[in-house]
Design a protein around this motif. Structure first.
Motif, PDB file in Angstrom:
ATOM      1  N   UNK A 106       3.197  -4.730   2.720  1.00 23.40           N
ATOM      2  CA  UNK A 106       4.077  -3.757   2.891  1.00 23.40           C
ATOM      3  C   UNK A 106       3.370  -2.213   2.794  1.00 23.40           C
ATOM      4  N   UNK A 107       3.669  -1.288   3.640  1.00 25.23           N
ATOM      5  CA  UNK A 107       3.243  -0.067   3.584  1.00 25.23           C
ATOM      6  C   UNK A 107       4.362   0.988   3.343  1.00 25.23           C
ATOM      7  N   UNK A 108       4.150   1.771   2.461  1.00 23.51           N
ATOM      8  CA  UNK A 108       4.915   3.013   2.471  1.00 23.51           C
ATOM      9  C   UNK A 108       3.959   4.161   2.423  1.00 23.51           C
ATOM     10  N   UNK A 109       4.466   5.193   3.372  1.00 22.55           N
ATOM     11  CA  UNK A 109       3.643   6.354   3.644  1.00 22.55           C
ATOM     12  C   UNK A 109       4.095   7.567   3.836  1.00 22.55           C
ATOM     13  N   UNK A 137      12.026   5.641   9.935  1.00 20.37           N
ATOM     14  CA  UNK A 137      11.413   6.701   9.510  1.00 20.37           C
ATOM     15  C   UNK A 137      12.493   7.232   8.523  1.00 20.37           C
ATOM     16  N   UNK A 138      12.113   7.823   7.051  1.00 17.70           N
ATOM     17  CA  UNK A 138      13.009   8.359   6.447  1.00 17.70           C
ATOM     18  C   UNK A 138      12.356   9.917   6.059  1.00 17.70           C
ATOM     19  N   UNK A 168       0.870  -1.159  -0.176  1.00 12.10           N
ATOM     20  CA  UNK A 168       0.048   0.040  -0.066  1.00 12.10           C
ATOM     21  C   UNK A 168       1.019   1.114  -0.251  1.00 12.10           C
ATOM     22  N   UNK A 169       0.753   2.354  -0.624  1.00 12.14           N
ATOM     23  CA  UNK A 169       1.351   3.487  -0.748  1.00 12.14           C
ATOM     24  C   UNK A 169       0.027   4.562  -0.451  1.00 12.14           C
ATOM     25  N   UNK A 170       0.664   5.047   0.606  1.00 11.81           N
ATOM     26  CA  UNK A 170      -0.405   6.220   1.048  1.00 11.81           C
ATOM     27  C   UNK A 170       0.365   7.426   1.020  1.00 11.81           C
ATOM     28  N   UNK A 217      -3.445  -0.413   9.997  1.00 12.51           N
ATOM     29  CA  UNK A 217      -2.355  -0.716   9.095  1.00 12.51           C
ATOM     30  C   UNK A 217      -1.387  -1.712   9.915  1.00 12.51           C
ATOM     31  N   UNK A 218      -1.421  -1.709  11.390  1.00 14.83           N
ATOM     32  CA  UNK A 218      -0.743  -2.284  12.167  1.00 14.83           C
ATOM     33  C   UNK A 218      -1.101  -3.893  11.753  1.00 14.83           C
TER      34      UNK A 218
END
Length: 149
Positions: free
Chosen positions: A52-55, A70-71, A25-27, A46-47
């Motif tokens: 995979x999650x990119x947010x 975090x990035x 998922x890309x949010x 989300x947990x």
């Protein structure tokens, strides 16, 4: 949809995005227009999500509850922090990527991975490469004669 509020529209879009159970998922700013109760429910969803999650979000309270990694991107620079910090200097980690012949998805299906095709250079590109090599030799740089360089 026209009669829904901003928060209700966000909930509908998130539900539609997760309907087919995607692998990733890309949010982009999923917290916009959501109230505190909805933010809590989204964090729990989300947990519990298995993919995979990119947010992308500016809501520190929200992302801090989900991950330690975090990035941060600011002024054209990426600063990763958290569990998987990237080492710099002499301790710099080198990650090697290997081509897998097959992989297994979340449902247990075996997927054969095709190797990417090798790109061939045209004659024009080969001549340009040769000219560049000759120019580097003329400047005194060390140059190999293989075409793979």
């Amino acid at each position: 949809m026209r009669g829904l509020s901003g928060g209700q529209k966000v909930k509908v879009v998130l539900g539609a995005a997760m309907w087919n159970n995607p692998h990733i998922l890309v949010l982009d700013e999923p917290t916009n227009y959501l109230d505190r109760d909805s933010l809590g429910a989204l964090a729990e969803a989300i947990k519990a999500y298995g993919g995979g999650v990119v947010m992308i979000t500016h809501n520190k309270e929200f992302y801090s509850a989900l991950t330690q990694e975090t990035w941060m991107v600011a002024d054209g620079k990426l600063t990763p922090t958290g569990q998987k910090e990237i080492k710099t200097g002499k301790d710099k980690e080198i990650t090697k990527f290997e081509v897998q012949e097959e992989t297994t998805d979340a449902y247990g299906n075996v997927i054969k991975v095709k190797a990417p095709p090798k790109l061939k250079m045209s004659n024009k590109e080969k001549k340009q490469q040769q000219k560049l090599r000759e120019a580097r030799k003329a400047r005194g740089e060390e140059v190999t004669d293989s075409e793979e360089d």
